[in-house]
Scaffold this motif. Structure first.
Motif, PDB file in Angstrom:
ATOM      1  N   LEU A  14      52.294  45.702  32.409  1.00 22.38           N
ATOM      2  CA  LEU A  14      51.756  44.641  31.565  1.00 22.38           C
ATOM      3  C   LEU A  14      52.670  44.444  30.367  1.00 22.38           C
ATOM      4  CD1 LEU A  14      49.209  46.882  32.261  1.00 22.38           C
ATOM      5  CD2 LEU A  14      47.919  44.810  31.738  1.00 22.38           C
ATOM      6  N   VAL A  15      52.984  43.188  30.043  1.00 22.13           N
ATOM      7  CA  VAL A  15      53.824  42.854  28.899  1.00 22.13           C
ATOM      8  C   VAL A  15      53.204  41.680  28.167  1.00 22.13           C
ATOM      9  CG1 VAL A  15      56.100  42.139  28.094  1.00 22.13           C
ATOM     10  CG2 VAL A  15      55.918  43.630  30.086  1.00 22.13           C
ATOM     11  N   ALA A  16      53.108  41.779  26.837  1.00 19.82           N
ATOM     12  CA  ALA A  16      52.630  40.683  25.992  1.00 19.82           C
ATOM     13  C   ALA A  16      53.724  40.339  24.994  1.00 19.82           C
ATOM     14  CB  ALA A  16      51.348  41.076  25.266  1.00 19.82           C
ATOM     15  N   LEU A  17      53.912  39.040  24.750  1.00 15.81           N
ATOM     16  CA  LEU A  17      54.983  38.565  23.878  1.00 15.81           C
ATOM     17  C   LEU A  17      54.409  37.532  22.928  1.00 15.81           C
ATOM     18  CD1 LEU A  17      58.153  38.863  23.647  1.00 15.81           C
ATOM     19  CD2 LEU A  17      58.281  36.799  25.063  1.00 15.81           C
ATOM     20  N   ASP A  18      54.575  37.773  21.610  1.00 16.22           N
ATOM     21  CA  ASP A  18      54.045  36.803  20.651  1.00 16.22           C
ATOM     22  C   ASP A  18      55.109  35.786  20.259  1.00 16.22           C
ATOM     23  OD1 ASP A  18      55.700  37.843  18.633  1.00 16.22           O
ATOM     24  OD2 ASP A  18      54.117  39.100  17.791  1.00 16.22           O
ATOM     25  N   ARG A  34      41.926  49.906  39.110  1.00 21.04           N
ATOM     26  CA  ARG A  34      41.551  49.097  40.270  1.00 21.04           C
ATOM     27  C   ARG A  34      40.898  49.979  41.325  1.00 21.04           C
ATOM     28  NH1 ARG A  34      45.867  45.263  43.613  1.00 21.04           N
ATOM     29  NH2 ARG A  34      44.483  43.472  43.876  1.00 21.04           N
ATOM     30  N   GLY A  35      39.571  49.908  41.391  1.00 16.21           N
ATOM     31  CA  GLY A  35      38.850  50.733  42.349  1.00 16.21           C
ATOM     32  C   GLY A  35      38.705  50.103  43.714  1.00 16.21           C
ATOM     33  N   ARG A  36      38.844  48.758  43.776  1.00 21.04           N
ATOM     34  CA  ARG A  36      38.730  47.991  45.022  1.00 21.04           C
ATOM     35  C   ARG A  36      37.344  48.085  45.664  1.00 21.04           C
ATOM     36  NH1 ARG A  36      42.988  45.629  47.427  1.00 21.04           N
ATOM     37  NH2 ARG A  36      45.094  46.024  46.667  1.00 21.04           N
ATOM     38  N   GLU A  37      36.356  48.488  44.910  1.00 22.15           N
ATOM     39  CA  GLU A  37      34.992  48.514  45.434  1.00 22.15           C
ATOM     40  C   GLU A  37      34.145  47.405  44.823  1.00 22.15           C
ATOM     41  OE1 GLU A  37      33.356  52.359  44.893  1.00 22.15           O
ATOM     42  OE2 GLU A  37      34.762  53.351  46.265  1.00 22.15           O
ATOM     43  N   ASP A  38      34.425  47.058  43.576  1.00 25.79           N
ATOM     44  CA  ASP A  38      33.696  45.997  42.883  1.00 25.79           C
ATOM     45  C   ASP A  38      34.721  45.116  42.177  1.00 25.79           C
ATOM     46  OD1 ASP A  38      32.269  44.481  40.892  1.00 25.79           O
ATOM     47  OD2 ASP A  38      30.562  45.826  41.194  1.00 25.79           O
ATOM     48  N   ALA A  39      34.945  43.912  42.715  1.00 20.87           N
ATOM     49  CA  ALA A  39      35.979  43.019  42.183  1.00 20.87           C
ATOM     50  C   ALA A  39      35.697  42.628  40.737  1.00 20.87           C
ATOM     51  CB  ALA A  39      36.089  41.777  43.052  1.00 20.87           C
ATOM     52  N   ALA A  40      34.435  42.461  40.391  1.00 20.78           N
ATOM     53  CA  ALA A  40      34.088  42.065  39.022  1.00 20.78           C
ATOM     54  C   ALA A  40      34.434  43.171  38.028  1.00 20.78           C
ATOM     55  CB  ALA A  40      32.600  41.717  38.937  1.00 20.78           C
ATOM     56  N   ILE A  41      34.170  44.409  38.394  1.00 18.30           N
ATOM     57  CA  ILE A  41      34.516  45.529  37.525  1.00 18.30           C
ATOM     58  C   ILE A  41      36.030  45.644  37.381  1.00 18.30           C
ATOM     59  CG2 ILE A  41      34.488  48.049  37.324  1.00 18.30           C
ATOM     60  CD1 ILE A  41      31.708  48.022  38.552  1.00 18.30           C
ATOM     61  N   ASP A  42      36.756  45.472  38.489  1.00 16.36           N
ATOM     62  CA  ASP A  42      38.217  45.529  38.434  1.00 16.36           C
ATOM     63  C   ASP A  42      38.769  44.436  37.525  1.00 16.36           C
ATOM     64  OD1 ASP A  42      38.227  47.662  40.143  1.00 16.36           O
ATOM     65  OD2 ASP A  42      38.877  46.534  41.907  1.00 16.36           O
ATOM     66  N   ALA A  43      38.221  43.230  37.634  1.00 17.86           N
ATOM     67  CA  ALA A  43      38.681  42.119  36.799  1.00 17.86           C
ATOM     68  C   ALA A  43      38.447  42.415  35.328  1.00 17.86           C
ATOM     69  CB  ALA A  43      37.963  40.833  37.199  1.00 17.86           C
ATOM     70  N   SER A  44      37.275  42.931  35.008  1.00 22.10           N
ATOM     71  CA  SER A  44      36.957  43.269  33.616  1.00 22.10           C
ATOM     72  C   SER A  44      37.880  44.369  33.096  1.00 22.10           C
ATOM     73  CB  SER A  44      35.499  43.708  33.516  1.00 22.10           C
ATOM     74  OG  SER A  44      35.164  44.044  32.201  1.00 22.10           O
ATOM     75  N   SER A  45      38.166  45.366  33.942  1.00 19.38           N
ATOM     76  CA  SER A  45      39.047  46.462  33.535  1.00 19.38           C
ATOM     77  C   SER A  45      40.458  45.961  33.248  1.00 19.38           C
ATOM     78  CB  SER A  45      39.093  47.536  34.624  1.00 19.38           C
ATOM     79  OG  SER A  45      37.825  48.115  34.818  1.00 19.38           O
ATOM     80  N   LEU A  46      40.946  45.041  34.096  1.00 19.65           N
ATOM     81  CA  LEU A  46      42.287  44.497  33.890  1.00 19.65           C
ATOM     82  C   LEU A  46      42.360  43.696  32.595  1.00 19.65           C
ATOM     83  CD1 LEU A  46      45.164  43.980  34.884  1.00 19.65           C
ATOM     84  CD2 LEU A  46      44.284  42.011  36.164  1.00 19.65           C
ATOM     85  N   ILE A  47      41.372  42.863  32.355  1.00 22.16           N
ATOM     86  CA  ILE A  47      41.372  42.057  31.127  1.00 22.16           C
ATOM     87  C   ILE A  47      41.276  42.952  29.896  1.00 22.16           C
ATOM     88  CG2 ILE A  47      40.117  40.322  29.818  1.00 22.16           C
ATOM     89  CD1 ILE A  47      41.738  39.238  32.197  1.00 22.16           C
ATOM     90  N   ASN A  48      40.496  44.018  29.982  1.00 18.86           N
ATOM     91  CA  ASN A  48      40.417  44.958  28.854  1.00 18.86           C
ATOM     92  C   ASN A  48      41.777  45.582  28.561  1.00 18.86           C
ATOM     93  OD1 ASN A  48      37.698  44.568  28.382  1.00 18.86           O
ATOM     94  ND2 ASN A  48      37.043  46.273  29.679  1.00 18.86           N
ATOM     95  N   LEU A  49      42.482  45.971  29.610  1.00 19.39           N
ATOM     96  CA  LEU A  49      43.837  46.509  29.432  1.00 19.39           C
ATOM     97  C   LEU A  49      44.740  45.491  28.759  1.00 19.39           C
ATOM     98  CD1 LEU A  49      44.846  48.383  32.724  1.00 19.39           C
ATOM     99  CD2 LEU A  49      44.893  49.314  30.408  1.00 19.39           C
ATOM    100  N   LEU A  50      44.658  44.263  29.237  1.00 23.97           N
ATOM    101  CA  LEU A  50      45.528  43.208  28.730  1.00 23.97           C
ATOM    102  C   LEU A  50      45.246  42.894  27.259  1.00 23.97           C
ATOM    103  CD1 LEU A  50      47.761  41.237  29.500  1.00 23.97           C
ATOM    104  CD2 LEU A  50      46.004  39.649  30.294  1.00 23.97           C
ATOM    105  N   THR A  51      43.988  42.820  26.908  1.00 21.00           N
ATOM    106  CA  THR A  51      43.644  42.508  25.519  1.00 21.00           C
ATOM    107  C   THR A  51      44.003  43.653  24.575  1.00 21.00           C
ATOM    108  OG1 THR A  51      41.359  43.218  25.934  1.00 21.00           O
ATOM    109  CG2 THR A  51      41.836  40.860  26.110  1.00 21.00           C
ATOM    110  N   GLN A  52      43.983  44.868  25.076  1.00 21.68           N
ATOM    111  CA  GLN A  52      44.426  46.002  24.254  1.00 21.68           C
ATOM    112  C   GLN A  52      45.907  45.879  23.917  1.00 21.68           C
ATOM    113  OE1 GLN A  52      43.464  49.732  26.210  1.00 21.68           O
ATOM    114  NE2 GLN A  52      41.359  49.074  26.590  1.00 21.68           N
TER     115      GLN A  52
END
Length: 317
Positions: A14-18, A34-52
């Motif tokens: 992941l890379v962020a550039l201002d 990415r657990g691949r068992e619950d797509a909604a949880i995976d999506a939320s986890s990825l966005i949390n990583l990105l916003t951090q």
């Protein structure tokens, strides 16, 4: 703020550039989020990583995702993630980051890492893929495929000569087995393509030490990768640029040379490039274009403010 994400089977970059050019990045194990068992949880986890990493929500996000091997897969993930992104979001197959990372506009991307796949798009923006079937059925030219094919080559050689060459000896030693008849069982017990692929360096090492079997396995792997490109060109792939990336082809020059030579035979008009940049650079390049209002005609359209853009909204060009 723009962001690029490369989701591989093993790691996520992941890379962020201002706007001031300040860059933040992180590499994490894909299995960590990415657990691949619950797509909604995976999506939320990825966005949390990105916003951090971005310290907030980026204005533009481009994601290349391993496992998005069809337009349906891609559409589903983009729509799911769009609910978490206020700005512009584009999701692609992870291999589709190779062309922009190499500063190419259109063509064919070829991944030869743990697995192998070739991906392109036709004039209607539709994804076309060849390969990517997994080590058990295919993935020729990948790390796991090369090891599997090396074991097969040893088996055929033994059926003819009853002697082990350096490739067979290296495989037996690495697998900790006492006889070649145990090769199949020992490989199966490794349990995953990544674990099998970890043995790929010994194939190249055996070739350097004069193993004709190993050299032939590498040559056939390169030809199989070129065959994937040939199939996509026959199906209408756009452009003549072919960009190769992935751990095994970038790390082993003999495989790229075998691929390049086979491509010259199979698709003479193709121009092969070995990727020297991290694929996430391609995501960032696309994110900059989207931020400037540019839409590549070969790629699908993004979501903006949670809604799918369309060809007739005046923003696609």
């Amino acid at each position: 703020m723009i962001a690029g994400v490369d989701i591989g089977g093993t790691k996520t970059h992941l890379v962020a550039l201002d706007g001031n050019g300040s860059q933040r990045e992180r590499i994490v194990a894909t299995a960590d989020w990415r657990g691949r068992e619950d797509a909604a949880i995976d999506a939320s986890s990825l966005i949390n990583l990105l916003t951090q990493i971005a310290d907030g929500h980026p204005d533009v996000v481009v994601i290349g995702a391993h496992g998005c091997d069809t337009d349906e897969d891609r559409d589903k993930l983009q729509s799911l993630l769009a609910g978490h992104v206020n700005g512009t979001l584009l999701v692609l197959n992870d291999s589709e980051l190779l062309l922009p990372a190499a500063d190419k506009r259109a063509g064919v991307s070829v991944i030869a890492g743990t697995g192998s796949i070739a991906v392109s798009r036709n004039e209607n923006r539709k994804m076309m893929a060849a390969g990517g079937w997994g080590w058990f059925l295919g993935d020729e030219g990948s790390a796991s495929g090369l090891v599997r094919d090396a074991a097969r080559a040893v088996r055929f050689y033994l059926d003819k000569t009853e002697r082990l060459d350096p490739l067979g000896e290296a495989l037996m030693e690495a697998l900790g087995i006492n006889g070649p008849v145990e090769l199949g069982r020992a490989l199966g017990e490794r349990g995953s393509a990544a674990s099998i692929g970890n043995l790929a360096p010994l194939v190249f090492e055996a070739a350097r030490h004069g193993s004709e079997l190993a050299s032939n396995v590498i040559a056939r792997g390169g030809d199989a990768l070129a065959s994937l490109v040939e199939q996509l060109v026959a199906r209408g792939a756009r452009g003549v640029d072919v960009v190769a990336g992935g751990g095994v082809i970038c790390g082993q020059a003999t495989l790229f040379h075998a691929f390049e030579a086979a491509l010259a035979r199979r698709v003479p008009e193709a121009l092969a490039t070995l990727l020297t940049e991290p694929p996430v650079i391609g995501a960032l390049r696309l994110a900059r274009e989207l931020a400037a209002g540019q839409r590549r005609p070969a790629l699908p359209l993004p979501h903006t403010a949670g809604r799918q853009e369309s060809e007739d909204n005046g923003r696609a060009a």
